[in-house]
Design a protein around this motif. Structure first.
Motif, short mmCIF file in Angstrom:
data_model
loop_
_atom_site.label_atom_id
_atom_site.label_comp_id
_atom_site.label_asym_id
_atom_site.label_seq_id
_atom_site.Cartn_x
_atom_site.Cartn_y
_atom_site.Cartn_z
N LYS A 119 -12.15 -2.20 -7.08
CA LYS A 119 -11.84 -1.05 -5.58
C LYS A 119 -13.13 -0.53 -5.21
O LYS A 119 -12.71 0.46 -4.82
N TYR A 141 -15.66 1.26 -6.72
CA TYR A 141 -15.88 2.35 -7.26
C TYR A 141 -17.14 2.76 -8.30
O TYR A 141 -17.39 1.88 -8.87
N ASP A 181 -5.71 3.41 -2.27
CA ASP A 181 -7.04 4.17 -2.85
C ASP A 181 -7.46 4.80 -3.18
O ASP A 181 -8.38 5.45 -4.92
N ASP A 185 1.13 -1.27 -0.23
CA ASP A 185 0.02 0.03 0.17
C ASP A 185 1.00 1.12 -0.22
O ASP A 185 1.75 1.22 0.65
#
Ligand code: DC
Length: 234
Positions: free
Chosen positions: A166, A168, A90, A80
């Motif tokens: 993710k 979205y 993210d 990350d």
């Protein structure tokens, strides 16, 4: 005797560079560095802090407060990206960031700062680094350089899937297509270290390959360098 090497993977946006680089690094037990994530994190910092990209003093002052590091996430099995000790993995993938990142990464002061950090990260070799200028500027002596390409529509679909994963919402394929075209153009036409294929890079068109297939291809290339079997140098 096997040797430690640097693997540079460059190419257009959404060709599968980061996925391939990450899985290759895992197989080789090398460190994976997604340099695009670093430029995205700088972009996020500039947007959050109202830094005007066109003002040199604001940019250089802002850069002093940008600290980026990566931490391995056991759940996702990926690194990350952290900006000033906050996980921004993210946030940096959003279309808002994608829309500004090419402008930010064209600024010479930003590039100098990022490249210096990337060179430090690879000073002991054993890294797989993906980006736009790794084989041409960051590590011009990398033992293996790969230049990845893929058909535009395939790249659009891959980006759509990535954003869906993710979670979205409001994903618009035509907006993504425009963004990829725009970034390809800006990334390849900027004056400071534009995206170009290094003379000694091997081109890999991933349009018809699955991820495991493309990882296997680059793994074979890497093993040839690591074991010194290229040009009969056994
Ligand atoms: O790999 P990516 O799509 O996450 O990269 C985001 C942007 O960062 C890309 O459009 C250009 C810039 N970039 C760069 O200029 N140099 C790199 N080494 C990596 C990325």
């Amino acid at each position: 005797m096997p040797k430690d090497i640097i693997i540079a993977i460059d190419g257009y946006s959404a060709c599968g560079k980061s996925t391939t680089a990450r899985l290759l690094a895992e197989k080789l037990e090398y460190v994976f560095i997604d340099t695009g994530a670093m430029y995205r994190a700088v972009t996020l910092y500039f947007l959050q802090n109202g830094i005007n990209f066109n003002r040199h003093e604001e940019v250089t002052a802002g850069l002093q407060h940008v600290h980026i590091h990566f931490e391995y996430n056991k759940e996702t099995k990926r690194p990350d990206t952290y900006l000033n000790n906050k996980c921004v993995e993210d946030e940096i993938r959003s279309l808002t960031i994608s829309e500004c990142v090419s402008e930010v990464s064209a600024i010479p002061a930003v590039r100098r700062n990022m490249v210096a950090q990337q060179q430090l990260m690879g000073k002991n070799k054993r890294v797989v680094m993906d980006g736009r200028d790794i084989g041409t500027h960051v590590f011009p002596d990398a033992e293996l350089k790969i230049f990845m390409t893929a058909d535009l529509e395939v790249r659009v679909q891959r980006r759509v899937l990535e954003l869906q994963k993710k979670r979205y919402t409001d994903i618009d394929a035509s907006e993504i297509r425009q963004n990829l075209l725009h970034r390809d153009y800006v990334d390849s036409h900027r004056t400071d270290s534009p995206l170009i294929k290094a003379d000694d890079a091997i081109e890999l068109d991933t349009t018809y390959y699955t991820i495991p297939e493309q990882v296997e291809i680059v793994y074979q290339w890497a093993m040839e360098r690591i074991q010194g079997t290229i040009n009969g140098q056994h």
